[in-house]
Enzyme design. Structure first.
Site, mmCIF file in Angstrom:
data_model
loop_
_atom_site.group_PDB
_atom_site.id
_atom_site.type_symbol
_atom_site.label_atom_id
_atom_site.label_comp_id
_atom_site.label_asym_id
_atom_site.label_seq_id
_atom_site.Cartn_x
_atom_site.Cartn_y
_atom_site.Cartn_z
ATOM 1 N N GLU B 157 44.976 92.920 22.906
ATOM 2 C CA GLU B 157 45.235 93.724 24.105
ATOM 3 C C GLU B 157 43.986 93.781 24.979
ATOM 4 O OE1 GLU B 157 46.797 94.488 21.025
ATOM 5 O OE2 GLU B 157 48.337 93.488 22.191
ATOM 6 N N ASN B 241 49.694 87.788 19.674
ATOM 7 C CA ASN B 241 50.253 87.570 21.000
ATOM 8 C C ASN B 241 49.223 86.969 21.955
ATOM 9 O OD1 ASN B 241 49.169 90.461 20.713
ATOM 10 N ND2 ASN B 241 49.150 90.166 22.924
ATOM 11 N N ASP B 283 54.939 90.532 23.860
ATOM 12 C CA ASP B 283 53.945 90.960 22.870
ATOM 13 C C ASP B 283 54.453 90.762 21.444
ATOM 14 O OD1 ASP B 283 51.594 92.100 21.737
ATOM 15 O OD2 ASP B 283 52.592 94.019 21.549
#
Lengths: 177, 556
Positions: B157, B241, B283
């Site tokens: 992230e 991801n 994701d």
């Protein structure tokens, strides 16, 4: 009601609305100004001393332009990546009534500029000082600490929560009139 | 190791506790970890000692099981940098330690791998391999294979480039590093690399399936599970991801993210790769556990790898070649329409494509997947895989995002909602050979804990309200439950104590991504808080509070 009251009322409303637009249109672009020390606590041995204030705080706080710019920058500088749209995530929630490092404009400005030890990064050399003030003003509006006449009234994106100008007024919340 | 064995079955041969007597289980002892964050770790029992790693600040405790009440033998405090908490995406969790050759190996949130003497708790080496200033953290449990400690980084992230490193168990030096994006030489792709499907063949796909330079900040992190097959001499690990979540910023298949590698543990050289979610839109990290089984598959003995994947499919792969034998949804999936077994490619649902400025509603499963990191268990006695998982859907809107090193790089507004039926979690027993569920239990909250199954035909798992449950491995009937002090998101284990009796242990303490609303005290009025998870968990604050306590059970 006498006939001249209504125009007077409208005129005064118009003036109040002007206030939310008053601002310096040639902002400083400098980094890291506003070097005043900001205490992190209200507990001060020998009696509490008045906190240093910055005159930038008042001029940014209730200003519609600065608040809306703050909202835009909150996304642009990835504040929203950690604090979401105020509810928090990697970082703490900003729309609640809990303040770890102080709720004043000066404290929030210092938090963004200098960072905090448990994960808040320092944006000192990344964000121009005036934009830090805009962010600080917007952060306060997330918890109802901005006049509803000036706080942003809409989201450009998915409505994550009611707009900032509809947040309960933090100044009167939970207090009897 | 947290997964019991290299095949990651989480199956225990112990039979003292069985379907008939499990209802008599009672508390043997408890222990407070002193840390009220998400407890995702598996306690580790070696000989007469139990080892526990806490979430940040990653304290390691050794408890003496040979004495009444299991007193502390030693504790070790690595004192990780507090600033690391600011770059950990989803609570400050740790998924456990590993043991080998008299040493305990564990990772710290601020990017260190540490080896301790298991007897004394004294540090032997400390390798600093992650940099929090680019958003790198380490939350996974290491795996020790052939004298090498295998570790991967977190930070999908934050635009962190994913890698797996092998550290020498003796002194901690890095033996090899395999990146999960970038040129073939960085990914350790060489002449031995033989992927099964054409979509994974070609030179430097880790560069050419990205816009220029985007692979450098493209994610593909490895924060989940690694399995090892000694016969094939292969390790298997997934990749996370791609970053950012907003797919418009990274046209292409984004190799080698959201996939799985088979590698030679000695050199790190890639043997094959398969991509669960090419050009991931939602994701769907590919880092879940891989359960290695030798079984008859449609009449032929096959060495298979079973993976309940985040994108909603229960994959059965030939683990020698990477060929997909089966991919069936084990819960509600509408983000894709199945897996083409000829090309191996996931068929995206055109109605659920995300992008900038577009709100796409009711995507199932969510970013957190039909199942996230929480590991499943397999019993050879029933042939069933016991899968703790989620039942959630989401709305997504891609937004513009700037890359600033060390800050989030997501570009997606997400809000999650309960999935079909309204139960946010489920515990499903999947019949691998029949490719369908045997039974499934509904849970109010996502089942964010792992599972363990025993030869006594009992399966243990926990709920986010704090119930620790034992159900029949054959039928799913609830046999026993105990309410712990906080929500459970940990990994249950069972072991034979020094007294010869069987014990069951679980860490209670809510948190993780699903429980961040409680452990991080987030505000449920913001639907997008905790990357949208808070919207589905608004009532969790009324169901449980933060905690951090070990519970150990035995028969009277």
């Amino acid at each position: 009601m006498r006939p001249f009251v209504l125009p007077l009322l409208l005129a005064s409303l118009a003036l109040a609305a002007c206030q939310r637009e008053e601002r310096d249109t040639r902002p400083q672009s400098a980094f890291g100004s506003g070097e005043q020390p900001t205490p992190v606590t209200t507990l001060e041995p020998g009696g509490q001393r008045p906190s240093p204030t910055d005159n930038k705080a008042a001029s940014f706080e209730a200003n519609a332009f600065h608040l809306s710019e703050g909202k835009r920058l909150f996304g642009w500088f990835n504040c929203s990546g950690c604090h979401a749209n105020g509810g928090g995530g990697m970082g703490p929630a900003l729309m609640d009534e809990k303040w770890i490092y102080g709720s004043s404009m000066e404290s929030i400005h210092a938090t963004i500029r200098d960072g905090r030890p448990n994960g808040m990064p320092s944006f000192r050399d990344k964000i121009p000082d005036d934009q830090i003030w805009e962010l600080a003003a917007f952060v306060r509006s997330l918890s109802g600490n901005a006049p509803s006449s000036a706080a942003p009234s809409r989201n450009d994106d998915m409505m994550a929560h009611p707009s900032e100008n509809r947040m309960p007024d933090a100044a009167t919340l939970g207090k009897s009139p | 190791m947290p997964a019991k064995n290299y095949a990651s079955t989480r199956f225990s041969e112990l039979t003292e506790i069985n379907e008939g007597n499990v209802k008599n289980l009672q508390v043997a002892f408890t222990f407070s970890t002193g840390v009220n964050k998400g407890q995702e770790a598996a306690p580790l029992v070696v000989g007469n000692t139990m080892y526990i790693v806490t979430p940040f600040p990653n304290i390691v405790y050794a408890l003496d099981l040979s004495k009444p009440g299991a007193p502390m033998k030693w504790k070790y405090e690595p004192n990780p940098e507090p600033a690391a908490q600011g770059v950990a995406c989803c609570d400050v969790v740790n998924r456990g330690a590993a043991f080998a050759d008299g040493r305990i190996f564990f990772n710290t949130l601020d990017g260190h791998t540490i080896a301790l003497d298991a007897t004394s708790g004294q540090p032997i080496w400390n390798a600093h391999i992650g940099n929090i200033n680019i958003g790198e953290t380490i939350t996974m449990a290491p795996l020790v294979v052939k004298g090498k400690v295998l570790v991967g980084n977190s930070g999908g992230e934050m635009g962190v480039r994913g890698w797996v490193k092998a550290l020498d168990a003796g002194d901690g030096h890095v033996v090899w590093t395999a990146y999960n994006t970038g040129p073939d030489k960085d990914v350790l792709i060489g002449p031995d690399f033989k992927p099964h499907y054409d979509m994974d063949k070609g030179k430097d796909l880790g560069v050419t399936t990205w816009p220029p330079e985007a692979w450098k900040i493209g994610g593909g992190n490895m924060w989940g599970w690694i399995s090892y097959d000694p016969d094939l001499n292969l390790i298997f690990h997934g990749t996370g991801n791609p970053g950012p979540w907003n797919p418009d910023l990274r046209p292409g298949d984004n190799k080698w993210t959201s996939g799985i590698f088979a590698r030679d543990p000695d050199t790190g050289a890639a043997k094959w790769f398969y991509q669960w979610s090419p050009h991931d839109l939602h994701d769907y990290d590919g880092i879940n556990e891989q359960v290695l089984l030798d079984m008859n598959w449609q009449g032929k003995p096959r060495k298979v790898l079973v993976r309940p994947e985040r994108n909603g499919y229960l994959y059965v792969l030939d683990r020698a070649t990477g060929e997909v034998l089966s991919a069936k949804p084990y819960g509600p999936v509408n983000s894709s329409k199945g897996v083409d077994l000829k090309t191996g490619r996931l068929t995206e649902n055109p109605d659920k494509l995300t992008g900038t400025g577009k709100v796409v509603r009711d995507i199932c499963p969510t970013a957190s997947g039909l199942k996230d990191w929480q590991p499943s268990a397999f019993s050879p006695r029933t042939g069933l895989l016991y899968i703790p998982h989620n039942n959630l859907c989401m709305d997504e809107e891609g937004v513009e995002v700037n890359y600033i090193a060390g800050t989030p790089y997501v570009g997606m507004n997400v809000r999650m909602i309960p999935g079909p039926g309204g139960n946010r979690g489920a515990f499903t027993a999947w019949d691998i050979a029949a490719e369908k569920p045997a039974w499934s239990l509904k849970e109010n909250f996502p089942v964010w804990s792992g599972a363990v199954v025993t030869a006594g035909d009992v399966v243990f798992y926990g709920t986010m309200e704090g119930w620790f449950k034992a159900v029949s491995a054959k039928t799913g009937d609830l046999l026993w439950q105990f309410k712990t002090s906080s929500g459970i998101i940990g990994q249950p284990i069972t072991y034979r104590g020094p007294d010869g009796h069987q014990y069951v242990a679980i860490l209670s303490g809510v948190g993780g991504w699903a429980g961040a609303i409680v452990s991080g005290d987030l505000d449920p009025r913001d639907a997008t808080a905790a990357l949208g998870f808070v919207n589905a968990m608004k009532d969790l604050k009324n169901a449980t509070t933060a905690g951090g306590t070990l519970y150990v059970f035995r028969l009277p």
